[in-house]
Scaffold this active site. Structure first.
Site, PDB file in Angstrom:
ATOM      1  N   GLU A 211       0.885  -1.181   0.000  1.00  0.00           N
ATOM      2  CA  GLU A 211       0.000   0.000   0.000  1.00  0.00           C
ATOM      3  C   GLU A 211       0.914   1.219   0.000  1.00  0.00           C
ATOM      4  OE1 GLU A 211      -3.375   0.262   0.118  1.00  0.00           O
ATOM      5  OE2 GLU A 211      -3.840  -1.867   0.175  1.00  0.00           O
ATOM      6  N   CYS A 245      -2.397   9.689   2.654  1.00  0.00           N
ATOM      7  CA  CYS A 245      -1.926   9.142   1.375  1.00  0.00           C
ATOM      8  C   CYS A 245      -2.916   9.391   0.238  1.00  0.00           C
ATOM      9  CB  CYS A 245      -1.685   7.637   1.526  1.00  0.00           C
ATOM     10  SG  CYS A 245      -3.125   6.771   2.122  1.00  0.00           S
TER      11      CYS A 245
HETATM   12  P1  NAD Z   1       7.958   4.922   5.150  1.00  0.00           P
HETATM   13  O1  NAD Z   1       7.991   4.138   3.880  1.00  0.00           O
HETATM   14  O2  NAD Z   1       9.093   5.819   5.439  1.00  0.00           O
HETATM   15  O3  NAD Z   1       7.843   3.948   6.412  1.00  0.00           O
HETATM   16  C1  NAD Z   1       6.872   2.936   6.505  1.00  0.00           C
HETATM   17  C2  NAD Z   1       7.379   1.821   7.389  1.00  0.00           C
HETATM   18  O4  NAD Z   1       8.537   1.253   6.790  1.00  0.00           O
HETATM   19  C3  NAD Z   1       7.770   2.258   8.799  1.00  0.00           C
HETATM   20  O5  NAD Z   1       7.321   1.295   9.721  1.00  0.00           O
HETATM   21  C4  NAD Z   1       9.290   2.290   8.748  1.00  0.00           C
HETATM   22  O6  NAD Z   1       9.897   1.977   9.967  1.00  0.00           O
HETATM   23  C5  NAD Z   1       9.611   1.239   7.710  1.00  0.00           C
HETATM   24  N1  NAD Z   1      10.846   1.550   6.977  1.00  0.00           N
HETATM   25  C6  NAD Z   1      11.343   2.773   6.676  1.00  0.00           C
HETATM   26  N2  NAD Z   1      12.498   2.666   5.984  1.00  0.00           N
HETATM   27  C7  NAD Z   1      12.744   1.337   5.842  1.00  0.00           C
HETATM   28  C8  NAD Z   1      13.783   0.587   5.229  1.00  0.00           C
HETATM   29  N3  NAD Z   1      14.797   1.189   4.624  1.00  0.00           N
HETATM   30  N4  NAD Z   1      13.700  -0.760   5.281  1.00  0.00           N
HETATM   31  C9  NAD Z   1      12.663  -1.379   5.883  1.00  0.00           C
HETATM   32  N5  NAD Z   1      11.661  -0.706   6.491  1.00  0.00           N
HETATM   33  C10 NAD Z   1      11.695   0.633   6.485  1.00  0.00           C
HETATM   34  O7  NAD Z   1       6.574   5.704   5.123  1.00  0.00           O
HETATM   35  P2  NAD Z   1       5.983   6.733   6.172  1.00  0.00           P
HETATM   36  O8  NAD Z   1       6.788   7.995   6.134  1.00  0.00           O
HETATM   37  O9  NAD Z   1       5.769   6.071   7.478  1.00  0.00           O
HETATM   38  O10 NAD Z   1       4.538   7.006   5.533  1.00  0.00           O
HETATM   39  C11 NAD Z   1       4.345   7.892   4.492  1.00  0.00           C
HETATM   40  C12 NAD Z   1       4.215   7.204   3.149  1.00  0.00           C
HETATM   41  O11 NAD Z   1       3.295   6.122   3.230  1.00  0.00           O
HETATM   42  C13 NAD Z   1       3.652   8.107   2.080  1.00  0.00           C
HETATM   43  O12 NAD Z   1       4.347   7.884   0.894  1.00  0.00           O
HETATM   44  C14 NAD Z   1       2.208   7.691   1.945  1.00  0.00           C
HETATM   45  O13 NAD Z   1       1.614   7.943   0.693  1.00  0.00           O
HETATM   46  C15 NAD Z   1       2.305   6.232   2.214  1.00  0.00           C
HETATM   47  N6  NAD Z   1       1.039   5.739   2.730  1.00  0.00           N
HETATM   48  C16 NAD Z   1       0.299   4.920   1.949  1.00  0.00           C
HETATM   49  C17 NAD Z   1      -0.928   4.473   2.413  1.00  0.00           C
HETATM   50  C18 NAD Z   1      -1.793   3.562   1.594  1.00  0.00           C
HETATM   51  O14 NAD Z   1      -2.772   3.057   2.156  1.00  0.00           O
HETATM   52  N7  NAD Z   1      -1.498   3.321   0.355  1.00  0.00           N
HETATM   53  C19 NAD Z   1      -1.369   4.857   3.677  1.00  0.00           C
HETATM   54  C20 NAD Z   1      -0.568   5.694   4.432  1.00  0.00           C
HETATM   55  C21 NAD Z   1       0.640   6.116   3.962  1.00  0.00           C
END
Ligand code: NAD
Length: 459
Positions: A211, A245
């Site tokens: 997602e 998002c």
């Molecule tokens: P992110 O990708 O930075 O982090 C998401 C998760 O991944 C966190 O738990 C984080 O600890 C983990 N993570 C971060 N870097 C990582 C790595 N290098 N390796 C493994 N895991 C890692 O996202 P965010 O800042 O928490 O959220 C914002 C983003 O999420 C936006 O792009 C938004 O559009 C998207 N989002 C999508 C939905 C959806 O339903 N499609 C919903 C909410 C947010």
């Protein structure tokens, strides 16, 4: 850390093998218990969300706790019927036979959640996984530490660790979790991290739902009810401090109505948050300094007819409109994910299409129009996760609509029945009768070719 994770996962695999999660009544009991624990702790959950980014209580109830409770009720009500093997008509070629689709739990699931709706986006996939009979390790986001902690506390009250465990931490913890072999991975977050997750699970060919995000266009046609459009867009864009998002990322508006729209947006912002949104109790803050700096950089050298005020100490960014940024500007480069709304005008439909074509398939797309032909044409011409006509964000509320992206905005979908299906392997079974055996398919084939050809083509 790796050893602890491996041990935890091994204990979940043992628990799964013991078969307790196969019992539908057991799953329902756990989901009911989860509901009551959430209800009992609703105030603490809202307080944690406020601590994390000053999320207003109204928004926490609307988009986190009440949202989840309503879906939990829906799952509990329907789980028995969803779990039953589904009978489908059988093929004449297999006569006599009755055919079924069995929903089977995958096994050990990993759920990685983001910070922006830190409660909803952790619990929502989790209840699908539990409903389908899986075990789960949940890694909530380290950027919303108060909500992560309350999630851990609540879930510990309902589930034994061998069935569901919360593992808190940042990137190293996430990496350690991804190094394990899972039966299903459900990830919500950014596109770049989505790619890291996809790569990490590829060696095991682990099935997954991703997602992700994208740059969501919001098209306003000249026939639109401009005042109403402004009201609905202001709500959906500035909800959660713009950190949603599926919020509209940028406006594409017919040039003839742009001036009227900008005035209407200003009025709606004042109506919602007062003349000084910084003093409004209904307006959230940016999650951290890193995101604040990223967003502030987008405003450099841009014209902001509305907002633009910043206070780094309080992580406050005013609801802001950017007028006609260049497509090469920072604000039009990537998903904004904050309270900044670029307004770009178009003079022809080709002109509008050229702008949208600059970006990959978004998670959401919105159209404001009283011209049904125009809206339908947009739906036909563009691929995107989901969206709405004459509103924004609201499609997420309907549990019957699958929620997910397409292309770089993600793959797979969930909510309601779709969550149950996402976390179940669909096992196809033909139950053959033994009272008759038509030897049509067996050698010697002789002149059976015309009969088999006719049957195969017809049925
Ligand atoms: P992110 O990708 O930075 O982090 C998401 C998760 O991944 C966190 O738990 C984080 O600890 C983990 N993570 C971060 N870097 C990582 C790595 N290098 N390796 C493994 N895991 C890692 O996202 P965010 O800042 O928490 O959220 C914002 C983003 O999420 C936006 O792009 C938004 O559009 C998207 N989002 C999508 C939905 C959806 O339903 N499609 C919903 C909410 C947010």
């Amino acid at each position: 850390m790796h050893n602890k994770i491996s041990e935890l996962l091994a204990s979940q695999r043992t628990f799964f093998k013991e078969g307790k999660t196969k019992d539908i009544a057991f799953r329902i009991e756990k989901l009911k218990l989860l509901k009551s624990v959430i209800e009992d702790h609703e105030t603490e959950i809202c307080d944690a969300l406020y601590e994390d980014f000053k999320k207003p209580k109204f928004e926490s109830v609307l988009s986190e706790t009440a949202f989840i409770i309503s879906e939990l009720d829906y799952i509990v009500k329907n789980l028995k019927s969803w779990s039953k093997p589904k009978k489908v008509s059988s093929s004449i070629i297999n006569f006599p036979s009755s055919d079924y689709i069995y929903s089977e739990a995958y096994g050990a699931c990993l759920i990685i959640a983001p910070w922006n709706y830190p409660f909803q986006l952790a619990i929502s996939p989790l209840m699908g996984a539990i409903a389908a009979g899986n075990t789960v390790i949940l890694k909530p986001s380290e950027l919303a530490p108060n909500t992560s902690q309350i999630l851990a506390d609540i879930l510990e009250k309902v589930f034994p660790k061998e069935m569901l465990a919360v593992v808190q931490g940042g990137v190293p913890v996430s990496e350690a979790l991804l190094a394990e072999k899972w039966d299903y991975v459900f990830f919500t977050g950014s596109v770049p991290v989505g790619k890291i997750v996809a790569k990490a699970i590829a060696p095991h060919l682990t099935p997954s739902t991703l997602e992700l995000g994208g740059k969501n266009p919001c098209i306003i046609h000249k026939s639109a009810k401009v005042q109403l459009a402004a009201k609905r867009i202001v709500w959906g864009k500035f909800l959660n401090g713009g950190q949603t998002c599926i919020a509209p990322d940028y406006i594409l508006i017919d040039s003839k109505i742009k001036k009227e729209f900008i005035e209407a947006v200003q009025n709606e912002i004042t109506a919602a948050y007062g003349a000084k949104p910084k003093n409004s109790p209904d307006y959230a803050r940016i999650i951290n300094e890193k995101n604040f700096d990223r967003l502030a950089a987008m405003l450099e050298d841009e014209k902001c007819p509305i907002g633009g005020d910043l206070d780094k100490e309080q992580l406050y960014m005013a609801p802001t409109l950017v007028d006609e940024p260049a497509l090469s500007s920072k604000v039009m480069e990537d998903e904004i994910f904050g309270p900044i709304l670029p307004v770009l005008s178009y003079t022809s439909e080709e002109n509008m299409a050229d702008t949208i074509a600059n970006y990959s398939k978004p998670l959401a797309l919105y159209v404001f129009s009283e011209d049904k032909h125009f809206s339908e044409k947009i739906l036909e011409n563009y691929s995107f996760g989901g969206g709405a006509i004459n509103d924004v964000v609201v499609h997420i509320v309907n549990k019957k609509l699958p929620f997910g992206g397409v292309g770089t905005s993600g793959n797979g979908a969930y909510h309601g029945r779709h969550s149950f299906d996402t976390f179940s392997h669909k096992k196809s079974i033909s139950k053959r009768g033994t009272w008759l055996d038509v030897p049509l398919r067996c050698a010697p084939y002789g002149d059976k070719i015309s009969l088999i050809g006719m049957l195969m083509k017809k049925f």
